[in-house]
Motif scaffolding. Structure first.
Motif, PDB file in Angstrom:
ATOM      1  N   ASN A   5      50.871  73.791  28.578  1.00  0.00           N
ATOM      2  CA  ASN A   5      49.582  73.413  29.080  1.00  0.00           C
ATOM      3  C   ASN A   5      48.327  74.160  28.486  1.00  0.00           C
ATOM      4  O   ASN A   5      47.042  73.657  28.436  1.00  0.00           O
ATOM      5  N   LEU A   6      48.736  75.448  28.317  1.00  0.00           N
ATOM      6  CA  LEU A   6      47.688  76.175  27.462  1.00  0.00           C
ATOM      7  C   LEU A   6      47.143  75.644  26.079  1.00  0.00           C
ATOM      8  O   LEU A   6      46.153  75.974  25.728  1.00  0.00           O
ATOM      9  N   THR A   9      44.233  73.508  27.041  1.00  0.00           N
ATOM     10  CA  THR A   9      43.216  74.390  27.241  1.00  0.00           C
ATOM     11  C   THR A   9      42.353  74.962  26.062  1.00  0.00           C
ATOM     12  O   THR A   9      41.365  75.126  26.014  1.00  0.00           O
ATOM     13  N   VAL A  12      40.393  72.653  23.929  1.00  0.00           N
ATOM     14  CA  VAL A  12      39.292  72.081  24.456  1.00  0.00           C
ATOM     15  C   VAL A  12      38.401  73.159  24.631  1.00  0.00           C
ATOM     16  O   VAL A  12      37.038  73.259  24.352  1.00  0.00           O
ATOM     17  N   LEU A  13      38.775  74.556  24.711  1.00  0.00           N
ATOM     18  CA  LEU A  13      38.105  75.772  24.630  1.00  0.00           C
ATOM     19  C   LEU A  13      37.414  75.846  23.282  1.00  0.00           C
ATOM     20  O   LEU A  13      36.220  76.134  22.876  1.00  0.00           O
ATOM     21  N   ALA A  22      34.183  73.631  28.891  1.00  0.00           N
ATOM     22  CA  ALA A  22      35.826  73.374  28.802  1.00  0.00           C
ATOM     23  C   ALA A  22      36.059  72.943  30.337  1.00  0.00           C
ATOM     24  O   ALA A  22      37.080  72.119  30.464  1.00  0.00           O
ATOM     25  N   ALA A  23      35.722  73.757  31.331  1.00  0.00           N
ATOM     26  CA  ALA A  23      36.121  73.602  32.631  1.00  0.00           C
ATOM     27  C   ALA A  23      35.770  72.227  33.148  1.00  0.00           C
ATOM     28  O   ALA A  23      36.565  71.578  33.660  1.00  0.00           O
ATOM     29  N   LEU A  26      38.129  69.490  31.920  1.00  0.00           N
ATOM     30  CA  LEU A  26      39.337  69.652  32.104  1.00  0.00           C
ATOM     31  C   LEU A  26      39.410  69.358  33.651  1.00  0.00           C
ATOM     32  O   LEU A  26      40.488  69.588  34.289  1.00  0.00           O
ATOM     33  N   LEU A  28      38.507  71.453  35.854  1.00  0.00           N
ATOM     34  CA  LEU A  28      38.626  72.711  36.568  1.00  0.00           C
ATOM     35  C   LEU A  28      37.327  73.626  36.805  1.00  0.00           C
ATOM     36  O   LEU A  28      36.316  73.536  36.273  1.00  0.00           O
ATOM     37  N   MET A  33      39.189  78.413  34.448  1.00  0.00           N
ATOM     38  CA  MET A  33      39.146  78.300  33.003  1.00  0.00           C
ATOM     39  C   MET A  33      39.051  79.539  32.567  1.00  0.00           C
ATOM     40  O   MET A  33      39.654  80.005  31.470  1.00  0.00           O
ATOM     41  N   ALA A  36      42.503  81.028  32.548  1.00  0.00           N
ATOM     42  CA  ALA A  36      43.404  80.402  31.490  1.00  0.00           C
ATOM     43  C   ALA A  36      42.972  81.122  30.123  1.00  0.00           C
ATOM     44  O   ALA A  36      43.719  81.278  29.375  1.00  0.00           O
ATOM     45  N   LEU A  37      41.644  81.425  29.997  1.00  0.00           N
ATOM     46  CA  LEU A  37      41.307  82.119  28.788  1.00  0.00           C
ATOM     47  C   LEU A  37      41.801  83.609  28.812  1.00  0.00           C
ATOM     48  O   LEU A  37      42.422  83.909  27.346  1.00  0.00           O
TER      49      LEU A  37
END
Length: 294
Positions: A5-6, A9, A12-13, A22-23, A26, A28, A33, A36-37
């Motif tokens: 799933n990363l 992420t 999108v980032l 991005a958050a 998605l 989030l 986010m 996740a980064l």
């Protein structure tokens, strides 16, 4: 273990260049986010996005990954997305059909002509069906079968009717049964060729005659209807064969209704559930249905 799933992420980032945007895309929270980064930075060993003024800019490593990551995500979505279209013109595939020689002779030419017209890259491989064992379907050695389905057929196999058929009598032109009404007694008095793939010598016709107090003489047993038809054409033998296997006009042959009551039967196609949703297999089943239709 890597969380794939990363990849979504990261895609999108890199596309947005902003943790907040991005958050939002998605669904989030900004803090989720950011976490996740942080995980992406740890996984890649690179900052990926660094602050420049009031925004974030990609590192050289991020620029290098952007196109590759985007393609990976698109490919993953394509794998998980249901297939809705099929390029028949570009389809290259071999399908194995297990059926009788009579079926191939009756329906093969029309089926092959249609396939050549719609999908020239498709090849059909016909193998002879000598029994009703569905092992080859289950193991994937065969894509499709045809035949009369028994009530005790494997529930693991899917079936669909192709056509209804019945047995008719066949003799050569000039045979005693080629003129006049064919009674059960006249029918039983002749010499018969019986078709049995298992080598049996009696069947439903014999049972029907026995119910009338009659017994026919089976002098020859063969394994295929084409052989029975050929023998009936060139000898005094009487053959009982499926009506759909008699090509009209039947040169040198006389066909008649059997003088006993027998149930009609359904010839169906059979396939394994693993093939059910495959678009190319669905197309082939559709072709076979239409070719065999009335």
């Amino acid at each position: 273990m890597t969380d794939f799933n990363l990849l979504i992420t990261l895609d999108v980032l890199l596309a947005e260049g902003s943790v907040a945007r991005a958050a939002k895309r998605l669904h989030l929270s900004p803090s989720a986010m950011s976490r996740a980064l942080a995980r992406l930075r740890a996984a890649t060993g690179d900052p990926l996005l660094v602050r420049a003024g009031r925004g974030l800019v990609p590192t050289p490593r991020a620029l290098q990954l952007r196109e590759q990551v985007s393609q990976l995500v698109q490919d993953a979505y394509a794998v998980l997305r249901p297939a809705h279209s099929l390029d028949l013109g570009g389809l290259v595939r071999t399908f194995t059909l297990r059926t009788s020689e009579e079926f191939v002779e009756s329906f093969g030419p029309t089926l092959l002509a249609r396939i050549a017209r719609e999908a020239p890259g498709v090849r059909l491989r016909f193998v002879n069906k000598s029994d009703k064992d569905s092992t080859l379907l289950r193991e994937g050695g065969v894509d499709l079968e045809t035949g009369v389905v028994d009530a005790d057929a494997s529930p693991e196999v899917l079936t669909q009717a192709l056509f209804r058929d019945r047995l008719v009598g066949v003799v050569r032109d000039g045979h005693a049964l080629s003129s006049g009404k064919v009674s059960a007694a006249r029918f039983a008095q002749g010499q018969h060729v019986y078709v049995s793939r298992r080598g049996q010598e009696r069947g439903q016709i014999d049972a029907a005659l026995q119910a009338l107090g009659l017994v026919r003489q089976v002098s020859t047993v063969v394994s295929g209807f084409n052989t029975a038809i050929a023998l009936a054409r060139d000898t005094d033998l009487i053959a009982s064969v499926p009506e759909r296997y008699i090509t009209l006009p039947a040169r040198g042959l006389h066909c008649f209704e059997l003088p006993v009551t027998l149930p009609a039967f359904t010839v169906a196609m059979l396939w394994h559930p693993r093939q059910d949703a495959d678009l190319a297999h669905r197309w082939l089943r559709g072709c076979l249905r239409e070719v065999c239709g009335p």
